[in-house]
Design a protein around this motif. Structure first.
Motif, mmCIF file in Angstrom:
data_model
loop_
_atom_site.group_PDB
_atom_site.id
_atom_site.type_symbol
_atom_site.label_atom_id
_atom_site.label_comp_id
_atom_site.label_asym_id
_atom_site.label_seq_id
_atom_site.Cartn_x
_atom_site.Cartn_y
_atom_site.Cartn_z
ATOM 1 N N PRO A 59 -80.274 28.716 -74.935
ATOM 2 C CA PRO A 59 -80.226 30.082 -74.881
ATOM 3 C C PRO A 59 -79.478 30.760 -75.525
ATOM 4 C CG PRO A 59 -79.854 29.632 -72.608
ATOM 5 C CD PRO A 59 -79.981 28.354 -73.223
ATOM 6 N N LEU A 60 -78.051 30.093 -75.670
ATOM 7 C CA LEU A 60 -76.805 30.796 -76.256
ATOM 8 C C LEU A 60 -77.064 31.350 -77.486
ATOM 9 C CD1 LEU A 60 -74.317 27.996 -75.715
ATOM 10 C CD2 LEU A 60 -74.249 30.000 -74.473
ATOM 11 N N ARG A 61 -76.398 32.437 -77.737
ATOM 12 C CA ARG A 61 -76.091 33.218 -79.212
ATOM 13 C C ARG A 61 -75.364 32.176 -79.969
ATOM 14 N NH1 ARG A 61 -78.072 38.132 -79.745
ATOM 15 N NH2 ARG A 61 -76.615 38.482 -81.624
ATOM 16 N N VAL A 62 -75.252 32.298 -81.101
ATOM 17 C CA VAL A 62 -74.492 31.395 -82.046
ATOM 18 C C VAL A 62 -73.727 32.000 -83.115
ATOM 19 C CG1 VAL A 62 -75.777 29.185 -81.309
ATOM 20 C CG2 VAL A 62 -76.397 30.762 -83.561
ATOM 21 N N GLY A 63 -72.639 31.765 -83.553
ATOM 22 C CA GLY A 63 -72.005 32.493 -84.718
ATOM 23 C C GLY A 63 -71.084 31.489 -85.450
ATOM 24 N N THR A 64 -70.550 32.085 -86.580
ATOM 25 C CA THR A 64 -69.418 31.382 -87.202
ATOM 26 C C THR A 64 -68.109 32.080 -86.612
ATOM 27 O OG1 THR A 64 -70.137 32.772 -89.272
ATOM 28 C CG2 THR A 64 -70.576 30.788 -89.132
ATOM 29 N N TRP A 65 -67.059 31.502 -86.757
ATOM 30 C CA TRP A 65 -65.681 31.837 -86.213
ATOM 31 C C TRP A 65 -64.818 30.974 -87.114
ATOM 32 C CZ3 TRP A 65 -65.126 35.810 -83.189
ATOM 33 C CH2 TRP A 65 -63.759 36.117 -82.527
ATOM 34 N N VAL A 86 -82.897 34.687 -88.699
ATOM 35 C CA VAL A 86 -84.516 34.603 -88.551
ATOM 36 C C VAL A 86 -84.549 33.276 -87.636
ATOM 37 C CG1 VAL A 86 -86.481 33.935 -89.754
ATOM 38 C CG2 VAL A 86 -84.779 35.611 -90.908
ATOM 39 N N LEU A 87 -84.357 32.265 -87.886
ATOM 40 C CA LEU A 87 -84.493 31.081 -87.279
ATOM 41 C C LEU A 87 -83.976 30.954 -85.715
ATOM 42 C CD1 LEU A 87 -83.556 28.397 -90.127
ATOM 43 C CD2 LEU A 87 -85.752 28.919 -89.208
ATOM 44 N N THR A 88 -82.950 31.839 -85.339
ATOM 45 C CA THR A 88 -82.663 31.883 -84.147
ATOM 46 C C THR A 88 -83.320 33.045 -83.081
ATOM 47 O OG1 THR A 88 -80.778 33.222 -84.526
ATOM 48 C CG2 THR A 88 -80.645 30.785 -84.423
ATOM 49 N N GLU A 89 -84.256 33.606 -84.296
ATOM 50 C CA GLU A 89 -84.652 35.153 -83.604
ATOM 51 C C GLU A 89 -83.825 35.896 -83.159
ATOM 52 O OE1 GLU A 89 -87.396 32.701 -80.772
ATOM 53 O OE2 GLU A 89 -88.996 33.930 -81.787
ATOM 54 N N GLY A 90 -82.800 36.299 -84.020
ATOM 55 C CA GLY A 90 -81.863 37.424 -83.840
ATOM 56 C C GLY A 90 -80.371 37.093 -82.723
ATOM 57 N N ARG A 91 -80.191 35.558 -82.744
ATOM 58 C CA ARG A 91 -79.217 35.087 -81.844
ATOM 59 C C ARG A 91 -77.943 34.900 -82.763
ATOM 60 N NH1 ARG A 91 -80.622 30.524 -78.532
ATOM 61 N NH2 ARG A 91 -82.425 30.215 -79.832
ATOM 62 N N PHE A 92 -78.175 35.009 -83.974
ATOM 63 C CA PHE A 92 -77.173 34.687 -84.831
ATOM 64 C C PHE A 92 -76.112 35.683 -85.074
ATOM 65 C CE2 PHE A 92 -75.104 34.175 -89.094
ATOM 66 C CZ PHE A 92 -74.318 33.251 -88.841
ATOM 67 N N GLU A 93 -74.509 35.614 -85.284
ATOM 68 C CA GLU A 93 -73.608 36.488 -85.597
ATOM 69 C C GLU A 93 -72.602 36.040 -86.469
ATOM 70 O OE1 GLU A 93 -71.402 37.412 -81.792
ATOM 71 O OE2 GLU A 93 -73.245 37.811 -80.682
ATOM 72 N N MET A 94 -72.855 36.762 -87.661
ATOM 73 C CA MET A 94 -72.033 36.112 -88.923
ATOM 74 C C MET A 94 -70.434 36.538 -88.845
ATOM 75 S SD MET A 94 -72.480 36.853 -92.863
ATOM 76 C CE MET A 94 -71.611 38.276 -92.875
ATOM 77 N N GLY A 95 -69.551 35.800 -88.583
ATOM 78 C CA GLY A 95 -68.258 36.012 -88.504
ATOM 79 C C GLY A 95 -67.740 35.614 -89.886
ATOM 80 N N ILE A 96 -67.033 36.697 -90.550
ATOM 81 C CA ILE A 96 -66.318 36.052 -91.707
ATOM 82 C C ILE A 96 -65.061 36.828 -91.841
ATOM 83 C CG2 ILE A 96 -67.440 38.287 -92.660
ATOM 84 C CD1 ILE A 96 -67.876 36.914 -95.244
ATOM 85 N N GLY A 97 -64.267 36.208 -92.852
ATOM 86 C CA GLY A 97 -62.887 36.628 -92.858
ATOM 87 C C GLY A 97 -62.224 36.352 -94.438
ATOM 88 N N THR A 98 -61.248 36.418 -94.640
ATOM 89 C CA THR A 98 -60.428 35.975 -96.020
ATOM 90 C C THR A 98 -60.135 34.573 -96.027
ATOM 91 O OG1 THR A 98 -58.557 37.137 -95.559
ATOM 92 C CG2 THR A 98 -60.296 38.259 -96.764
ATOM 93 N N GLY A 99 -60.054 33.918 -95.074
ATOM 94 C CA GLY A 99 -59.390 32.541 -94.892
ATOM 95 C C GLY A 99 -58.278 32.458 -94.208
ATOM 96 N N ARG A 100 -58.025 31.299 -93.596
ATOM 97 C CA ARG A 100 -56.551 30.859 -92.644
ATOM 98 C C ARG A 100 -55.661 30.862 -93.840
ATOM 99 N NH1 ARG A 100 -61.101 27.946 -92.055
ATOM 100 N NH2 ARG A 100 -60.261 26.493 -93.591
ATOM 101 N N PRO A 101 -54.508 31.097 -92.997
ATOM 102 C CA PRO A 101 -53.219 30.608 -93.762
ATOM 103 C C PRO A 101 -53.109 29.241 -94.702
ATOM 104 C CG PRO A 101 -52.657 31.847 -91.667
ATOM 105 C CD PRO A 101 -54.202 31.450 -91.774
ATOM 106 N N GLY A 102 -52.686 29.250 -95.784
ATOM 107 C CA GLY A 102 -52.933 27.980 -96.504
ATOM 108 C C GLY A 102 -54.471 27.612 -97.154
ATOM 109 N N ILE A 103 -55.184 28.416 -97.371
ATOM 110 C CA ILE A 103 -56.588 28.490 -97.873
ATOM 111 C C ILE A 103 -56.291 28.069 -99.187
ATOM 112 C CG2 ILE A 103 -56.961 30.955 -98.385
ATOM 113 C CD1 ILE A 103 -59.452 28.654 -96.943
ATOM 114 N N GLU A 104 -55.197 28.541 -100.006
ATOM 115 C CA GLU A 104 -55.239 28.186 -101.258
ATOM 116 C C GLU A 104 -54.960 26.636 -101.533
ATOM 117 O OE1 GLU A 104 -53.118 30.028 -99.817
ATOM 118 O OE2 GLU A 104 -53.255 32.157 -100.712
#
Length: 268
Positions: A59-65, A86-104
């Motif tokens: 039953p957990l919410r899920v997300g990207t970190w 949609v597939l989790t019926e509203g239990r998803f959270e979109m975590g987003i950022g510009t990338g970790r140090p060293g992403i280049e």
């Protein structure tokens, strides 16, 4: 109004999927609200399939970190996020950022073009805008943003539901507290804290492997929590009272050590 506490755990699947599934269920039973996946190609399974798998079994919410915006086109990230919502019926959270140090360096290793910092932030904005279009008027996928600089903070103040300040290992409590207090979105935004070190344990995917918990503890860093349940409970409450943090994210290796504090505080 003061927000209630909630707790997330970064727990990518291990090689033993059955053991990982049992562990995820234990997180849910302990009071954790959200299962989170890092966006690190080749280190772990892709976040989308892993989160869909977990959401179907708990039953957990899920997300990207968190999604690293330089790794994929904005429309692709938004489409995946909307689909998970949609597939989790509203239990998803979109975590987003510009990338970790060293992403280049990571982009070059993957054979992808490097993306300038300004373009990375533009891609975050475009991703959120596309997600809102896909969601339409009847759905709102929560957006979690990891930010540091003033431009990223300004965008988060405009579009994010939850914000975590992307602190560096040597940032002092006073410095991070000042950044949080200077962040004034003008609306109700949840404040999240990324805690890579609990006791003597440093969570993979959340910090460099050479991070020294003893140094963090000595510096009174916000990147550290004690693993004693009573001390952890008191410190978590202190951080809400003094700074405003209500969402705490830790690694799977420390989740069991904090289980008593989570059970005591979750939802309060």
């Amino acid at each position: 109004m003061t927000r209630s506490f909630r707790f997330g755990v970064v727990a990518p699947p291990a090689t033993d999927v059955s053991a990982w599934r049992d562990r995820v269920r234990r997180f849910a039973d302990s009071g954790y609200s959200t299962l989170l996946m890092p966006d690190v190609p080749r280190w772990a399974p892709a976040p989308g399939p892993a989160l869909a798998f977990a959401a179907a079994r708990t039953p957990l919410r899920v997300g990207t970190w968190v999604y690293a915006s330089p790794l994929r086109p904005a429309w692709s990230t938004a489409w995946e996020a909307h689909s998970l919502s949609v597939l989790t019926e509203g239990r998803f959270e979109m975590g987003i950022g510009t990338g970790r140090p060293g992403i280049e360096d990571e982009l070059r290793e993957l054979g992808m073009p490097t993306v300038l910092p300004r373009e990375r932030l533009d891609r975050v904005r475009e991703t959120v805008a596309t997600l809102r279009e896909l969601d339409g008027p009847d759905r709102h996928t929560p957006v979690v943003m990891a930010v540091r600089g003033p431009k990223a903070q300004a965008l988060a103040a405009e579009v994010a539901d939850t914000v975590t300040i992307a602190a560096m290992p040597d940032d002092t409590r006073a410095f991070v507290t000042g950044m949080v207090r200077a962040f004034r979105p003008g609306r109700d935004v949840e404040l999240a804290l990324h805690v890579p070190a609990v006791g003597d344990t440093v969570a993979p995917f959340m910090a460099p492997p050479d991070l020294d918990p003893a140094a963090l503890r000595a510096a009174d860093s916000l990147a550290f929590l004690p693993d004693d349940p009573v001390a952890a409970t008191e410190e978590i409450q202190r951080r809400r009272e003094e700074i405003g943090y209500t969402y705490f994210v830790v690694g799977a290796v420390a989740a069991d050590r904090l289980a008593a504090a989570v059970a005591e505080l979750a939802g309060r």
